[in-house]
Scaffold this motif. Sequence first.
Motif, mmCIF file in Angstrom:
data_model
loop_
_atom_site.group_PDB
_atom_site.id
_atom_site.type_symbol
_atom_site.label_atom_id
_atom_site.label_comp_id
_atom_site.label_asym_id
_atom_site.label_seq_id
_atom_site.Cartn_x
_atom_site.Cartn_y
_atom_site.Cartn_z
ATOM 1 N N VAL A 89 -19.417 24.773 -25.496
ATOM 2 C CA VAL A 89 -19.398 23.323 -25.314
ATOM 3 C C VAL A 89 -17.971 22.907 -24.971
ATOM 4 O O VAL A 89 -17.042 23.150 -25.745
ATOM 5 N N ALA A 90 -17.794 22.299 -23.810
ATOM 6 C CA ALA A 90 -16.482 21.809 -23.394
ATOM 7 C C ALA A 90 -16.236 20.436 -24.006
ATOM 8 O O ALA A 90 -17.143 19.598 -24.043
ATOM 9 N N VAL A 91 -15.021 20.233 -24.515
ATOM 10 C CA VAL A 91 -14.647 18.960 -25.121
ATOM 11 C C VAL A 91 -13.232 18.592 -24.709
ATOM 12 O O VAL A 91 -12.382 19.453 -24.528
ATOM 13 N N GLU A 92 -12.997 17.292 -24.562
ATOM 14 C CA GLU A 92 -11.647 16.813 -24.267
ATOM 15 C C GLU A 92 -10.768 16.999 -25.493
ATOM 16 O O GLU A 92 -11.216 16.807 -26.623
ATOM 17 N N THR A 93 -9.522 17.354 -25.248
ATOM 18 C CA THR A 93 -8.565 17.438 -26.348
ATOM 19 C C THR A 93 -7.289 16.712 -25.930
ATOM 20 O O THR A 93 -6.811 16.945 -24.813
#
Length: 170
Positions: A89-93
């Motif tokens: 799962v790609a998530v903004e950081t």
Amino acid sequence: LLASSGALPATWLEDAVPAAAVQRGLARAHLGMASRCPPQGLPELRERIAAMLRGQGMAVDASRVLTTYGGTQAIDLICRALLRPGDAVAVETPGYFLLFDRLRQAGVNIVPVPRRHDGIDLDALDAACTEHRPRLLFLQSVLHNPTGWGSTAGNLHRVLMLAQRYGFLI
């Protein structure tokens, strides 16, 4: 107030829900405040949302609209319905801290992608997709938490193109 605080200025809320609208809504519910709402949300609200989306050119039926109590409940439902342990799962950081905690609970592989002032870092997202093949991307395009930044139309268009190329959900 900071955009990332989660609180709206009081002046924005003064006329947000006029008392007459609340009274009309309660008058339709035979049990008043004790009435139960369907799990999908109030049918009238779901139809109103669908109509707004249709007005923007999207073919949306109210039966396919689900309302939640907020972002955290929506994240939980998405995790339960769409993700399995081990999914990427790609998530903004940086990002919404409760999102990271819920994803860890789901046992997924969190793929952090840097957030820039104009939106997600597109080169880093492309590289993450090539390497990890995420099933899903969590993205906050307006009033990003915790930065308060928004995403540009060009950035979001490229995100859609990457989603189409790599087959991930947003």
